[in-house]
Design an enzyme around this catalytic site. Structure first.
Site, short mmCIF file in Angstrom:
data_model
loop_
_atom_site.label_atom_id
_atom_site.label_comp_id
_atom_site.label_asym_id
_atom_site.label_seq_id
_atom_site.Cartn_x
_atom_site.Cartn_y
_atom_site.Cartn_z
N LYS A 148 0.88 -1.18 0.00
CA LYS A 148 0.00 0.00 0.00
C LYS A 148 0.91 1.22 0.00
CE LYS A 148 -1.72 2.96 2.11
NZ LYS A 148 -1.44 4.38 1.77
N CYS A 197 13.97 10.27 6.93
CA CYS A 197 13.80 9.80 8.31
C CYS A 197 15.07 10.02 9.11
CB CYS A 197 13.36 8.35 8.34
SG CYS A 197 14.41 7.25 7.39
P1 NAI Z 1 1.88 8.67 7.72
O1 NAI Z 1 2.55 7.85 8.75
O2 NAI Z 1 0.47 9.07 7.93
O3 NAI Z 1 1.94 7.91 6.29
C1 NAI Z 1 2.82 6.85 5.97
C2 NAI Z 1 2.02 5.70 5.34
O4 NAI Z 1 1.11 5.19 6.31
C3 NAI Z 1 1.17 6.09 4.14
O5 NAI Z 1 1.17 5.04 3.20
C4 NAI Z 1 -0.21 6.24 4.74
O6 NAI Z 1 -1.24 6.06 3.82
C5 NAI Z 1 -0.21 5.13 5.77
N1 NAI Z 1 -1.17 5.30 6.87
C6 NAI Z 1 -1.61 6.44 7.44
N2 NAI Z 1 -2.50 6.17 8.41
C7 NAI Z 1 -2.63 4.83 8.46
C8 NAI Z 1 -3.39 3.93 9.28
N3 NAI Z 1 -4.21 4.39 10.20
N4 NAI Z 1 -3.26 2.60 9.08
C9 NAI Z 1 -2.42 2.13 8.14
N5 NAI Z 1 -1.68 2.92 7.34
C10 NAI Z 1 -1.77 4.26 7.50
O7 NAI Z 1 2.77 9.96 7.47
P2 NAI Z 1 2.31 11.36 6.85
O8 NAI Z 1 1.03 11.80 7.47
O9 NAI Z 1 2.37 11.27 5.39
O10 NAI Z 1 3.49 12.32 7.36
C11 NAI Z 1 3.42 12.90 8.66
C12 NAI Z 1 4.78 12.93 9.31
O11 NAI Z 1 5.26 11.60 9.47
C13 NAI Z 1 5.88 13.62 8.54
O12 NAI Z 1 5.86 15.00 8.72
C14 NAI Z 1 7.11 12.98 9.13
O13 NAI Z 1 7.41 13.61 10.35
C15 NAI Z 1 6.68 11.56 9.41
N6 NAI Z 1 7.10 10.65 8.33
C16 NAI Z 1 8.22 9.89 8.52
C17 NAI Z 1 8.69 9.06 7.51
C18 NAI Z 1 9.90 8.22 7.66
O14 NAI Z 1 10.60 7.97 6.69
N7 NAI Z 1 10.19 7.68 8.83
C19 NAI Z 1 8.03 9.02 6.20
C20 NAI Z 1 6.82 9.80 6.12
C21 NAI Z 1 6.41 10.59 7.16
#
Ligand code: NAI
Ligand code: MG
Length: 496
Positions: free
Chosen positions: A191, A300
């Site tokens: 996903k 990250c």
């Molecule tokens: P997110 O954690 O919401 O999204 C990442 C993935 O998780 C996406 O595919 C999203 O569709 C999925 N997702 C979201 N809610 C979910 C749920 N309830 N159940 C299962 N899957 C779910 O991150 P978002 O909102 O795009 O970014 C917010 C913050 O997260 C960023 O500002 C950053 O701080 C952090 N982040 C960290 C990353 C890393 O590489 N560790 C990557 C992306 C975001």
């Protein structure tokens, strides 16, 4: 005159039907919900993806379950799985230009980064994990029971993997999870992130072309709270491998308890860098700048907190400021661009509000601080001068091009390490010094999954990657990154 290569690609993306890749076929989604995919450099509509629902996820999981349970993948000779992964690697490499352009348009990252870090990074993942398919094995152990015994362990595929990936490096994140899970013999439902799913859907075409058995790889686009949550809740999934925010990681961990899913979480960070007085500043300054401004800080392991010894503080501050002010910020598809836009208006506003909170708390800025341009989601490379350790800018993951620059004096290493460790996170860290004793003693004291001493390259598929503390658990890449997709079975045989 050569035509702008994005023109035909934009036209193709605008017309591409919103489909899901399930059981070896491109399918019409169960519902008619669509997600607008925007060009982060302009805000213009690039394409539309399906907002996959629980029914799409259910179909994909059933296909993956069937493909796992009947052994059409895990039962293949390991060398066959290796060959399939190598075939996919070749197809990805052959499609490198178009894939990189797709990624750069979709995510906004500079084209060169999309090509080298993204596409060639993905090829490297596939080739590396292809090799592991034939090397996965257990140990022979003799139990201390009376008589003669044979004991051994087997590494068996964990089953159906739900892979949930973010938008910051869409292709390489997706392929990294796929490659390791497939090498181990798992089947996968991927996903991708709703903000940037285009490279994953292009990858689906290559998966189909490579000839993987139906159901081994399924790719379902959709929102996190719908498709993502349905994947996490589905009883047919054995393991979730997630990269994204700490908040969603915690939610996934809670939701997974009901079905006892195995979970690997690669979450956020607030990674410290230390530059000592004896550091090679010619290398340390540009590396520190790229560590936070690379991919507009949406990394990250971004080096978002920089601690500099007071004896070289002014030189480092000047060097970084000059770099921040001269970085060419623009659309990723412009070859001159060094830093692209943020992924979305939401992410830009989120980053801007952190900078604003810093300003309101009285923090002064050495560089940047503003959004940039009328269209697109740009933010200037920004340096905050010695923000208090308790401010949100110092504690929370900003995920943008915002550096917190601090100084330290002749403190002992425990005190210096404690400042670095003063975070809920523990993903990465970096040390610049010529003193090897100091470097290794500090490396031992840092509570972080990775320590880079005097420089590092791009993520290497052979090097384990993951976090201490709120940065998650489990490790991707390397042997550890393969073993997270396995169960360990113990077999004993009475020989008496
Ligand atoms: P997110 O954690 O919401 O999204 C990442 C993935 O998780 C996406 O595919 C999203 O569709 C999925 N997702 C979201 N809610 C979910 C749920 N309830 N159940 C299962 N899957 C779910 O991150 P978002 O909102 O795009 O970014 C917010 C913050 O997260 C960023 O500002 C950053 O701080 C952090 N982040 C960290 C990353 C890393 O590489 N560790 C990557 C992306 C975001
Ligand atoms: Mg979210």
């Amino acid at each position: 005159m050569t035509q702008d290569p994005t023109i035909p690609l934009r036209a193709a993306l605008a017309q591409a039907p919103a489909q899901q890749f399930i059981d070896g076929d491109f399918r019409t989604p169960c519902g008619d919900g669509l997600i607008d995919i925007l060009d982060p450099a302009t805000g213009a509509l690039l394409s539309q993806a399906s907002a996959g629902e629980a029914a799409d996820i259910d179909a994909a999981v059933k296909a993956a379950r069937q493909a796992f349970d009947d052994g059409r993948w895990s039962g293949l000779p390991p060398a066959r799985r290796q060959d399939m992964l190598l075939k996919l690697a070749d197809l990805v490499a052959a499609d490198a230009d178009a894939l990189a352009l797709t990624e750069s348009l979709d995510n906004g990252m500079p084209l060169m980064m999309a090509k080298m870090g993204g596409v060639m990074g993905a090829v490297g993942m596939l080739r590396y994990f292809a090799g592991w398919a034939t090397k996965l094995g257990g140990e022979t152990i003799t139990p201390s029971w009376p008589g003669e015994w044979l004991g051994y362990t087997r590494r068996e595929a964990v089953g159906v993997v739900g892979a949930i990936t973010p938008w910051n490096f869409p292709l390489v994140m997706a392929v990294g999870k796929l490659a390791a899970a497939l090498a181990a013999g798992c089947t996968v439902v991927l996903k991708p992130a709703e903000q940037a799913p285009l490279s994953a859907m292009r990858l689906a075409r290559l998966v189909a072309e490579a000839g993987f058995p139906a159901g081994v790889v399924n790719i379902v686009t959709g929102y996190g709270h719908q498709a993502g949550a349905a994947l996490v809740a589905h009883p047919g999934v054995d393991k979730i491998s997630f990269t994204g925010s700490t908040l969603v990681g915690q939610q996934i961990l809670r939701e997974s308890a009901a079905t006892m899913k195995r979970v690997t979480l690669e979450l956020g960070g607030k990674s410290p860098t230390f530059i000592f007085g004896d550091a090679d500043l010619e290398r340390a300054i540009p590396a520190a700048a790229m560590g936070i401004f690379g991919n507009a800080g949406q990394v990250c392991a971004a080096g978002s907190r920089l601690f500099v010894h007071t004896s070289v503080f002014d030189r480092v501050a000047e060097g970084l400021t000059a770099r921040a002010q001269s970085l060419r910020v623009g659309p990723g598809t412009d070859p001159a661009t060094e830093m692209g836009p943020l992924i979305s208006a939401r992410q830009r506003d989120r980053v801007a509000s952190y900078i604003e909170a810093g300003r309101e708390a009285g923090v002064s800025l050495l560089a940047g601080g503003n959004t940039k341009g009328d269209a697109g989601y740009f933010i200037e490379p920004t340096i905050l001068l010695e923000p208090g350790a308790d401010l949100s800018v110092s504690r929370e993951e900003i995920f943008g091009p915002v550096l917190c620059l601090m100084r330290f004096g002749d403190d002992d290493l425990d005190t210096i390490a404690a400042r670095g460790n003063d975070s809920q996170y523990g993903l990465s860290s970096a040390i610049w010094t010529q003193d090897i004793t100091r470097a290794h003693k500090l490396a031992n004291r840092l509570r972080a999954g990775t320590v880079r001493i005097n420089g590092s390259g791009p993520p290497d598929p052979a090097l384990p990657l993951g976090g201490f503390k709120a940065s998650g658990f489990g490790r991707e890449n390397g042997r550890a990154g393969l073993e997270i997709y396995t169960e360990l079975k113990t077999v004993t045989v009475a020989l008496t």
